[in-house]
Design a protein around this motif. Sequence first.
Motif, mmCIF file in Angstrom:
data_model
loop_
_atom_site.group_PDB
_atom_site.id
_atom_site.type_symbol
_atom_site.label_atom_id
_atom_site.label_comp_id
_atom_site.label_asym_id
_atom_site.label_seq_id
_atom_site.Cartn_x
_atom_site.Cartn_y
_atom_site.Cartn_z
ATOM 1 N N ILE A 1 71.994 -11.223 13.051
ATOM 2 C CA ILE A 1 71.077 -12.338 12.514
ATOM 3 C C ILE A 1 72.076 -12.914 11.470
ATOM 4 C CG2 ILE A 1 70.217 -10.788 10.555
ATOM 5 C CD1 ILE A 1 67.614 -12.267 11.161
ATOM 6 N N LEU A 2 71.882 -14.132 11.420
ATOM 7 C CA LEU A 2 72.626 -15.105 10.359
ATOM 8 C C LEU A 2 71.776 -15.180 9.178
ATOM 9 C CD1 LEU A 2 75.188 -16.890 10.285
ATOM 10 C CD2 LEU A 2 73.395 -18.944 10.999
ATOM 11 N N ILE A 3 72.513 -14.926 8.048
ATOM 12 C CA ILE A 3 71.891 -14.932 6.655
ATOM 13 C C ILE A 3 72.478 -15.932 5.803
ATOM 14 C CG2 ILE A 3 71.277 -13.244 4.772
ATOM 15 C CD1 ILE A 3 71.798 -11.045 6.400
ATOM 16 N N LEU B 1 67.647 -4.389 0.255
ATOM 17 C CA LEU B 1 68.160 -4.696 1.473
ATOM 18 C C LEU B 1 66.894 -5.130 2.186
ATOM 19 C CD1 LEU B 1 70.649 -5.099 3.182
ATOM 20 C CD2 LEU B 1 70.012 -2.801 4.045
ATOM 21 N N CYS B 2 65.903 -4.321 2.503
ATOM 22 C CA CYS B 2 64.736 -4.694 3.327
ATOM 23 C C CYS B 2 63.579 -4.010 2.838
ATOM 24 C CB CYS B 2 65.213 -4.294 4.697
ATOM 25 S SG CYS B 2 65.682 -2.637 4.936
ATOM 26 N N PRO B 3 62.947 -4.451 1.714
ATOM 27 C CA PRO B 3 61.739 -4.154 1.200
ATOM 28 C C PRO B 3 60.687 -4.446 2.183
ATOM 29 C CG PRO B 3 62.477 -6.000 -0.026
ATOM 30 C CD PRO B 3 63.651 -5.670 0.840
ATOM 31 N N GLY B 4 59.839 -3.532 2.318
ATOM 32 C CA GLY B 4 58.693 -3.632 3.113
ATOM 33 C C GLY B 4 58.670 -3.045 4.400
ATOM 34 N N PHE B 5 60.009 -3.130 5.068
ATOM 35 C CA PHE B 5 60.435 -2.647 6.369
ATOM 36 C C PHE B 5 60.643 -1.093 5.747
ATOM 37 C CE2 PHE B 5 63.951 -1.388 9.092
ATOM 38 C CZ PHE B 5 63.194 -1.323 10.218
ATOM 39 N N VAL B 6 61.279 -1.063 4.892
ATOM 40 C CA VAL B 6 61.689 0.534 4.084
ATOM 41 C C VAL B 6 61.027 0.362 2.994
ATOM 42 C CG1 VAL B 6 63.450 1.996 3.262
ATOM 43 C CG2 VAL B 6 63.849 0.597 5.459
ATOM 44 N N LEU C 1 66.403 -6.455 10.350
ATOM 45 C CA LEU C 1 67.057 -7.478 10.147
ATOM 46 C C LEU C 1 66.412 -8.776 9.767
ATOM 47 C CD1 LEU C 1 69.303 -7.513 13.436
ATOM 48 C CD2 LEU C 1 69.797 -7.014 10.816
ATOM 49 N N ALA C 2 65.126 -9.084 9.945
ATOM 50 C CA ALA C 2 64.424 -10.079 9.415
ATOM 51 C C ALA C 2 63.945 -9.667 8.133
ATOM 52 C CB ALA C 2 62.896 -10.089 10.557
ATOM 53 N N ALA C 3 63.746 -8.548 7.790
ATOM 54 C CA ALA C 3 63.418 -8.158 6.174
ATOM 55 C C ALA C 3 64.583 -8.307 5.559
ATOM 56 C CB ALA C 3 62.893 -6.795 6.290
ATOM 57 N N MET C 4 65.891 -8.153 6.088
ATOM 58 C CA MET C 4 66.929 -8.220 5.286
ATOM 59 C C MET C 4 67.249 -9.734 4.961
ATOM 60 S SD MET C 4 70.022 -6.153 7.208
ATOM 61 C CE MET C 4 71.169 -6.742 6.547
ATOM 62 N N LYS C 5 66.931 -10.589 5.921
ATOM 63 C CA LYS C 5 67.236 -11.893 5.944
ATOM 64 C C LYS C 5 66.360 -12.672 4.949
ATOM 65 C CE LYS C 5 67.229 -16.336 8.640
ATOM 66 N NZ LYS C 5 68.429 -16.936 8.292
ATOM 67 N N ALA C 6 64.883 -12.237 4.966
ATOM 68 C CA ALA C 6 64.015 -12.671 3.874
ATOM 69 C C ALA C 6 64.294 -12.255 2.485
ATOM 70 C CB ALA C 6 62.511 -12.180 4.288
ATOM 71 N N ARG C 7 64.652 -11.039 2.310
ATOM 72 C CA ARG C 7 65.105 -10.508 1.157
ATOM 73 C C ARG C 7 66.417 -11.116 0.382
ATOM 74 N NH1 ARG C 7 66.273 -9.736 -3.549
ATOM 75 N NH2 ARG C 7 66.518 -7.832 -4.534
ATOM 76 N N GLU D 1 67.928 -14.041 1.489
ATOM 77 C CA GLU D 1 67.865 -15.578 1.299
ATOM 78 C C GLU D 1 66.722 -15.851 0.189
ATOM 79 O OE1 GLU D 1 66.901 -17.208 5.031
ATOM 80 O OE2 GLU D 1 69.050 -16.760 5.625
ATOM 81 N N ALA D 2 65.972 -14.949 -0.550
ATOM 82 C CA ALA D 2 65.068 -15.391 -1.415
ATOM 83 C C ALA D 2 65.801 -15.608 -2.841
ATOM 84 C CB ALA D 2 64.067 -13.904 -1.692
#
Length: 132
Positions: free
Chosen positions: A8-10, A31-36, A123-129, A131-132
Amino acid sequence: MASIHKDILIDASPETVWDAVRDVGAIHERLCPGFVVDTEMVDDGAARMVTFGNGMVVKEVIVDLDDARRRLVWSVRSERLAHHNGVMRVEDAGEGRSRAVWTADVLPHAAAESVGPMMEMGLAAMKARLEA
């Protein structure tokens, strides 16, 4: 053996993304809150217990943490997997962006049907976190 490849591109620098990836005990926060939802370091820091948002808990043994290559390798110990090797690499995508590349090799082969979608969600959770 199934080999699963996701990326994924971040919109964050490779240094920023790698700093969060390499913080292996805080993936639920950095890194990926919610997913982990929780991470606990065990075995004197050689492994982590990871609790996912779906309630699944796995032990991940840290195999390698390579700052020069921005590469993290871990192995999952689980009753449902005969084998798991995960690799996360952070690449410079130019213009202040990063590409997170995640590969997992799993047995049994059928495990790819559940592991692949989980990797996409991670990866989607990483990107969201990041890029916030």
